[in-house]
Design an enzyme around this catalytic site. Structure first.
Site, mmCIF file in Angstrom:
data_model
loop_
_atom_site.group_PDB
_atom_site.id
_atom_site.type_symbol
_atom_site.label_atom_id
_atom_site.label_comp_id
_atom_site.label_asym_id
_atom_site.label_seq_id
_atom_site.Cartn_x
_atom_site.Cartn_y
_atom_site.Cartn_z
ATOM 1 N N LYS A 1 0.849 -1.201 0.000
ATOM 2 C CA LYS A 1 0.000 0.000 0.000
ATOM 3 C C LYS A 1 0.879 1.244 0.000
ATOM 4 O O LYS A 1 2.083 1.162 0.224
ATOM 5 C CB LYS A 1 -0.908 -0.026 1.227
ATOM 6 C CG LYS A 1 -0.138 -0.115 2.529
ATOM 7 C CD LYS A 1 -1.008 -0.588 3.681
ATOM 8 C CE LYS A 1 -0.182 -0.575 4.959
ATOM 9 N NZ LYS A 1 -0.900 -1.159 6.087
ATOM 10 N N ARG B 1 -10.995 -0.404 12.978
ATOM 11 C CA ARG B 1 -10.916 0.284 11.681
ATOM 12 C C ARG B 1 -11.981 -0.371 10.807
ATOM 13 O O ARG B 1 -13.162 -0.117 10.977
ATOM 14 C CB ARG B 1 -9.520 0.133 11.079
ATOM 15 C CG ARG B 1 -8.443 0.723 11.984
ATOM 16 C CD ARG B 1 -7.075 0.919 11.341
ATOM 17 N NE ARG B 1 -6.639 -0.111 10.403
ATOM 18 C CZ ARG B 1 -5.366 -0.300 10.041
ATOM 19 N NH1 ARG B 1 -4.407 0.471 10.558
ATOM 20 N NH2 ARG B 1 -5.032 -1.223 9.180
ATOM 21 N N TYR C 1 16.634 29.831 8.641
ATOM 22 C CA TYR C 1 15.576 30.636 9.268
ATOM 23 C C TYR C 1 15.741 30.694 10.786
ATOM 24 O O TYR C 1 16.076 29.697 11.426
ATOM 25 C CB TYR C 1 14.204 30.014 8.986
ATOM 26 C CG TYR C 1 13.768 30.106 7.544
ATOM 27 C CD1 TYR C 1 13.719 31.334 6.873
ATOM 28 C CD2 TYR C 1 13.391 28.961 6.853
ATOM 29 C CE1 TYR C 1 13.309 31.396 5.553
ATOM 30 C CE2 TYR C 1 12.975 29.021 5.530
ATOM 31 C CZ TYR C 1 12.940 30.245 4.880
ATOM 32 O OH TYR C 1 12.535 30.310 3.582
HETATM 33 C C1 LIG Z 1 -0.245 -2.219 6.527
HETATM 34 C C2 LIG Z 1 -0.961 -3.467 6.699
HETATM 35 C C3 LIG Z 1 -0.269 -4.680 6.755
HETATM 36 C C4 LIG Z 1 1.240 -4.761 6.717
HETATM 37 O O1 LIG Z 1 1.769 -4.242 7.906
HETATM 38 P P1 LIG Z 1 3.327 -4.308 8.204
HETATM 39 O O2 LIG Z 1 3.436 -4.047 9.642
HETATM 40 O O3 LIG Z 1 3.960 -3.258 7.359
HETATM 41 O O4 LIG Z 1 3.784 -5.667 7.815
HETATM 42 C C5 LIG Z 1 -1.003 -5.844 6.841
HETATM 43 N N1 LIG Z 1 -2.350 -5.821 6.882
HETATM 44 C C6 LIG Z 1 -3.057 -4.676 6.844
HETATM 45 C C7 LIG Z 1 -4.543 -4.736 6.891
HETATM 46 C C8 LIG Z 1 -2.398 -3.459 6.769
HETATM 47 O O5 LIG Z 1 -3.097 -2.316 6.763
#
Ligand SMILES: *Cc1c(COP(=O)(O)O)cnc(C)c1O
Length: 387
Positions: free
Chosen positions: A36, A134, A264
């Site tokens: 993702k 979620r 800055y």
């Molecule tokens: C991001 C995510 C993962 C992977 O998580 P990691 O800790 O990066 O391995 C797996 N399942 C879901 C539903 C996620 O949102």
């Protein structure tokens, strides 16, 4: 050709090696490679094709448009693409036509999927809320979701592929309670006449540490990018390699007298006559303003703190009398081969996690790919020969 001012070098061989190693640990459990957020900022296409060349069978990409993107660059239907966050206005027809796996959490969402079915059944994973709150169905919603899915499957509209949940990773006890809840929900589904073929629960942390949570498949992102999540554990401790190196070239240098205010607000003043080197990476590129005084960058093997405020497009480094020249490479973070800090160290120094650091590297930072580029689909893709 001179090096671009700023770039994220993505080592596809490292990704491949991490993938192979993690798969060997998980055997015989299936691995879903999570990609993702544009593969955690590394660039979805090249990472996905590298995984496909390595024989991955499951990829998780969050959204349907990202999955369709992968189909369009030649990721075939032998590779399952899991998506689980859907725009409420999304038309699922293209996803179903392209055999994209859909995480579904409630009856209304399931109904929208069923309504979009035409000639082939939709592939559905039923989400359980085991405490993260979620997505996933609550205890109250689950029986109705299961019954609707069972009926749609009997009518040939969908294929129920899996049940899944995601853990809070709050404590061992909390996670154990969440998995027990998930198990009870799967049992209830079976009692209601719905067979669950696949179960997937664990991500990187639980997948490594809690063997009993691996079920049929683990979903891993961070480990594969060489950013493991356990406290105090480095990638090297596990035999993993960080995949991304963030580099820049020194854009300017200037000699300044003692007492010179830098950047800055003059939050930094030189304590001697010195050389300032300009590093053309700023908070627009994902170096947080809070990085001042907390991280160090590496030039010619020497670590230097950031001098003064990080600006939108640049920051300065006080290199003293060292021989630093325009064009010298600056490594902000990398796998550590030149003594530079890692993404995990950046995360710790900035009160966050490594994933946030790599995901926030901005679009202005060119991604360049190293390793693995000669062969396979990723090689062809990087040479511009689209499948
Ligand atoms: C991001 C995510 C993962 C992977 O998580 P990691 O800790 O990066 O391995 C797996 N399942 C879901 C539903 C996620 O949102």
């Amino acid at each position: 050709m001179s090096a671009p001012l700023r770039r994220a070098v993505v080592d596809l061989d490292a990704y491949r090696a991490n993938l192979d190693l993690v798969r060997s640990w998980m055997e015989p459990v299936e691995l879903m490679a999570i990609m993702k957020a544009d593969a955690y900022g590394h660039g979805l296409d090249a990472i996905a094709l590298t995984a496909v060349d390595a024989g991955i069978r499951w990829i998780g990409v969050l959204t349907v448009p990202a999955a369709l993107r992968l189909r369009s660059i030649g990721v075939g239907e032998d590779v399952r693409l899991f998506t689980w966050q859907h725009d409420p206005g999304l038309d699922f027809r293209d996803a179903i036509d392209s055999a994209v796996d859909l995480g579904v959490s409630n009856v209304a969402e399931l109904q929208r999927v069923v309504d979009a079915v035409d000639h082939r059944p939709a592939r559905v994973h039923l989400g359980v809320d085991s405490g993260l709150h979620r997505d996933g169905a609550t205890v109250g919603e689950w029986p109705a979701l299961v019954e609707a899915a069972r009926d749609a499957q009997r009518a040939g509209r969908i294929e129920v592929v899996a049940a899944y949940t995601h853990l809070a990773e709050s404590s061992d006890a909390d996670d154990a309670a969440a998995v027990a809840h998930f198990d009870a929900m799967v049992e209830q589904a079976e009692d209601l006449g719905l067979d669950i073929r696949w179960e997937h629960v664990a991500a990187s942390l639980a997948g490594l540490e809690r063997k009993e949570f691996r079920k049929d498949m683990v979903r891993m992102g961070a480990n594969l990018f060489g950013i493991p999540g356990a406290d105090g554990v480095s990638a090297a401790d596990l035999g993993l390699t960080q995949v991304m190196t963030l580099t820049a070239s020194v854009a300017k240098t200037k000699r300044v007298p003692v007492g010179t205010g830098v950047s800055y607000d003059y939050t930094y003043r030189t304590d001697a006559e010195t050389t300032l080197a300009l590093v053309p990476v700023g908070y627009a590129d994902g170096v947080p303003r809070a990085a001042q005084g907390r991280v160090e960058v590496t030039i010619n093997g020497t670590r230097y703190p950031i001098a003064g405020r990080v600006a939108m497009d640049q920051f300065l480094v006080d290199v003293g009398d060292d021989d630093v020249r325009v064009g010298d490479p600056v490594t902000l973070f990398g796998p550590g081969e030149d003594g530079e800090q890692s993404v995990l160290e950046w995360g710790r120094a900035l009160d966050t996690i490594g994933e946030e650091i790599v995901c926030r590297i901005g679009g202005r930072v060119q991604r360049t790919y190293e390793g693995h580029s000669g062969e396979g689909r990723v090689g062809a893709y990087l040479r511009g020969e689209r499948a």
